[in-house]
Design a protein around this motif. Structure first.
Motif, mmCIF file in Angstrom:
data_model
loop_
_atom_site.group_PDB
_atom_site.id
_atom_site.type_symbol
_atom_site.label_atom_id
_atom_site.label_comp_id
_atom_site.label_asym_id
_atom_site.label_seq_id
_atom_site.Cartn_x
_atom_site.Cartn_y
_atom_site.Cartn_z
ATOM 1 N N VAL A 1 20.856 64.004 44.941
ATOM 2 C CA VAL A 1 22.137 63.772 45.585
ATOM 3 C C VAL A 1 21.908 63.902 47.085
ATOM 4 C CG1 VAL A 1 22.847 66.195 45.338
ATOM 5 C CG2 VAL A 1 24.567 64.445 45.701
ATOM 6 N N LEU A 2 22.459 62.981 47.849
ATOM 7 C CA LEU A 2 22.409 63.052 49.296
ATOM 8 C C LEU A 2 23.553 63.962 49.749
ATOM 9 C CD1 LEU A 2 21.347 62.049 52.055
ATOM 10 C CD2 LEU A 2 23.007 60.199 51.880
ATOM 11 N N VAL A 3 23.227 64.986 50.521
ATOM 12 C CA VAL A 3 24.224 65.948 50.985
ATOM 13 C C VAL A 3 24.402 65.771 52.490
ATOM 14 C CG1 VAL A 3 24.850 68.385 51.175
ATOM 15 C CG2 VAL A 3 23.559 67.577 49.179
ATOM 16 N N LEU A 4 25.628 65.552 52.914
ATOM 17 C CA LEU A 4 25.961 65.417 54.325
ATOM 18 C C LEU A 4 26.626 66.704 54.799
ATOM 19 C CD1 LEU A 4 27.536 61.839 54.191
ATOM 20 C CD2 LEU A 4 25.211 62.452 54.883
ATOM 21 N N ASP A 5 26.144 67.259 55.891
ATOM 22 C CA ASP A 5 26.758 68.448 56.477
ATOM 23 C C ASP A 5 27.914 68.019 57.369
ATOM 24 O OD1 ASP A 5 24.868 69.995 55.241
ATOM 25 O OD2 ASP A 5 23.632 70.253 57.024
ATOM 26 N N CYS A 6 28.954 68.825 57.398
ATOM 27 C CA CYS A 6 30.128 68.513 58.211
ATOM 28 C C CYS A 6 30.985 69.767 58.359
ATOM 29 C CB CYS A 6 30.936 67.379 57.586
ATOM 30 S SG CYS A 6 31.658 67.802 55.989
ATOM 31 N N LEU B 1 27.278 61.524 45.973
ATOM 32 C CA LEU B 1 27.056 62.155 47.270
ATOM 33 C C LEU B 1 27.652 63.545 47.209
ATOM 34 C CD1 LEU B 1 28.355 59.358 49.668
ATOM 35 C CD2 LEU B 1 25.981 59.956 49.237
ATOM 36 N N ALA B 2 27.324 64.334 48.184
ATOM 37 C CA ALA B 2 27.974 65.631 48.327
ATOM 38 C C ALA B 2 28.117 65.917 49.810
ATOM 39 C CB ALA B 2 27.179 66.733 47.639
ATOM 40 N N VAL B 3 29.079 66.741 50.136
ATOM 41 C CA VAL B 3 29.258 67.192 51.508
ATOM 42 C C VAL B 3 29.307 68.713 51.490
ATOM 43 C CG1 VAL B 3 30.335 65.095 52.392
ATOM 44 C CG2 VAL B 3 31.756 66.813 51.349
ATOM 45 N N ARG B 4 28.764 69.302 52.536
ATOM 46 C CA ARG B 4 28.660 70.754 52.608
ATOM 47 C C ARG B 4 29.155 71.224 53.956
ATOM 48 N NH1 ARG B 4 25.213 74.540 54.762
ATOM 49 N NH2 ARG B 4 24.053 72.903 55.810
ATOM 50 N N ARG B 5 29.933 72.291 53.944
ATOM 51 C CA ARG B 5 30.449 72.842 55.200
ATOM 52 C C ARG B 5 29.316 73.464 56.005
ATOM 53 N NH1 ARG B 5 35.477 73.825 56.285
ATOM 54 N NH2 ARG B 5 36.012 74.117 54.090
ATOM 55 N N ASP B 6 29.274 73.085 57.272
ATOM 56 C CA ASP B 6 28.359 73.670 58.248
ATOM 57 C C ASP B 6 29.239 74.013 59.442
ATOM 58 O OD1 ASP B 6 26.548 74.313 60.197
ATOM 59 O OD2 ASP B 6 25.428 72.442 60.091
ATOM 60 N N VAL C 1 18.757 60.019 59.151
ATOM 61 C CA VAL C 1 19.132 59.533 57.829
ATOM 62 C C VAL C 1 20.425 58.749 57.978
ATOM 63 C CG1 VAL C 1 20.477 61.579 57.189
ATOM 64 C CG2 VAL C 1 19.446 60.197 55.406
ATOM 65 N N HIS C 2 20.595 57.747 57.158
ATOM 66 C CA HIS C 2 21.890 57.088 57.091
ATOM 67 C C HIS C 2 22.073 56.550 55.689
ATOM 68 C CE1 HIS C 2 19.663 53.310 57.657
ATOM 69 N NE2 HIS C 2 20.735 52.699 57.200
ATOM 70 N N LEU C 3 23.296 56.321 55.343
ATOM 71 C CA LEU C 3 23.665 55.812 54.032
ATOM 72 C C LEU C 3 23.832 54.305 54.137
ATOM 73 C CD1 LEU C 3 24.602 56.452 51.129
ATOM 74 C CD2 LEU C 3 26.900 56.741 52.058
ATOM 75 N N ARG C 4 23.159 53.542 53.306
ATOM 76 C CA ARG C 4 23.325 52.085 53.270
ATOM 77 C C ARG C 4 24.164 51.766 52.045
ATOM 78 N NH1 ARG C 4 19.388 47.187 54.721
ATOM 79 N NH2 ARG C 4 19.880 48.109 56.723
ATOM 80 N N PRO D 1 33.944 59.699 59.630
ATOM 81 C CA PRO D 1 34.796 60.588 60.435
ATOM 82 C C PRO D 1 34.091 61.832 60.969
ATOM 83 C CG PRO D 1 36.044 59.764 58.577
ATOM 84 C CD PRO D 1 34.606 59.332 58.360
ATOM 85 N N ALA D 2 32.976 62.254 60.350
ATOM 86 C CA ALA D 2 32.240 63.418 60.843
ATOM 87 C C ALA D 2 31.074 63.022 61.745
ATOM 88 C CB ALA D 2 31.720 64.256 59.669
ATOM 89 N N GLY D 3 30.874 61.719 61.968
ATOM 90 C CA GLY D 3 29.837 61.250 62.870
ATOM 91 C C GLY D 3 28.538 60.809 62.226
ATOM 92 N N HIS D 4 28.426 60.858 60.885
ATOM 93 C CA HIS D 4 27.205 60.410 60.208
ATOM 94 C C HIS D 4 27.143 58.888 60.220
ATOM 95 C CE1 HIS D 4 28.293 64.244 58.179
ATOM 96 N NE2 HIS D 4 27.029 64.504 58.496
ATOM 97 N N SER D 5 25.939 58.363 60.374
ATOM 98 C CA SER D 5 25.740 56.913 60.376
ATOM 99 C C SER D 5 25.705 56.370 58.955
ATOM 100 C CB SER D 5 24.415 56.569 61.059
ATOM 101 O OG SER D 5 24.435 57.008 62.386
ATOM 102 N N PHE D 6 26.324 55.214 58.772
ATOM 103 C CA PHE D 6 26.189 54.479 57.525
ATOM 104 C C PHE D 6 26.291 53.007 57.841
ATOM 105 C CE2 PHE D 6 30.801 54.816 57.662
ATOM 106 C CZ PHE D 6 31.266 53.635 57.087
ATOM 107 N N SER D 7 25.811 52.190 56.932
ATOM 108 C CA SER D 7 25.890 50.751 57.149
ATOM 109 C C SER D 7 26.415 50.065 55.906
ATOM 110 C CB SER D 7 24.515 50.182 57.521
ATOM 111 O OG SER D 7 23.601 50.346 56.467
#
Length: 134
Positions: free
Chosen positions: A8-13, A50-55, A72-75, A115-121
């Motif tokens: 699972v791809l985890v995005l911090d936010c 996907l997952a998101v984790r509080r940072d 890293v970015h999500l395509r 919305p948290a600033g992570h890149s995706f395409s």
């Protein structure tokens, strides 16, 4: 014997529920919050996981500035004919377009920040043939 694995791809936010809602709506997926409210999963019907984790100290990436590297970015793959609609959905949910080609180049790949600033395409990807690979 190889042990079965998955990932699972985890995005911090800073706001995991808010970011999970963005991606769940974008993918038509659902949100699952377990025992840890700072870890939220986004689970879809076609392999989206996907997952998101509080940072609490999260600082959004500053890419595409030349001095920074894209780590890293999500395509997200969509049918080429659906690119404009997918773009409208993403922007309507709060994505911000990131122009990296000075307004020129292929529109087959379109880059955004969530919305948290992570890149995706969004990338045009032909539908698979019902008869399998050629």
């Amino acid at each position: 014997m190889t042990v079965h694995k998955t990932s699972v791809l985890v995005l911090d936010c800073a706001d995991p529920v808010g970011l999970a809602e963005f991606y769940a709506t974008l993918f038509g997926a659902r949100i699952r919050i377990g025992d840890d409210p700072d870890f939220v999963e986004i689970i879809g019907h076609q392999g989206v996981h996907l997952a998101v984790r509080r940072d609490v100290g999260h600082a959004p990436p500053s890419w595409p500035r030349p001095e920074d590297s894209l780590q890293v970015h999500l395509r997200i793959l969509v049918a080429p004919g659906d690119m404009d609609e997918a773009e409208r959905e993403a922007i309507g949910l709060g994505a911000r377009p990131v122009e990296t080609h000075g307004g020129s180049g292929s529109r087959a790949v379109r880059v955004y920040s969530d919305p948290a600033g992570h890149s995706f395409s969004l990338a045009g990807h032909p539908e698979p043939s019902p008869h399998g690979p050629n």
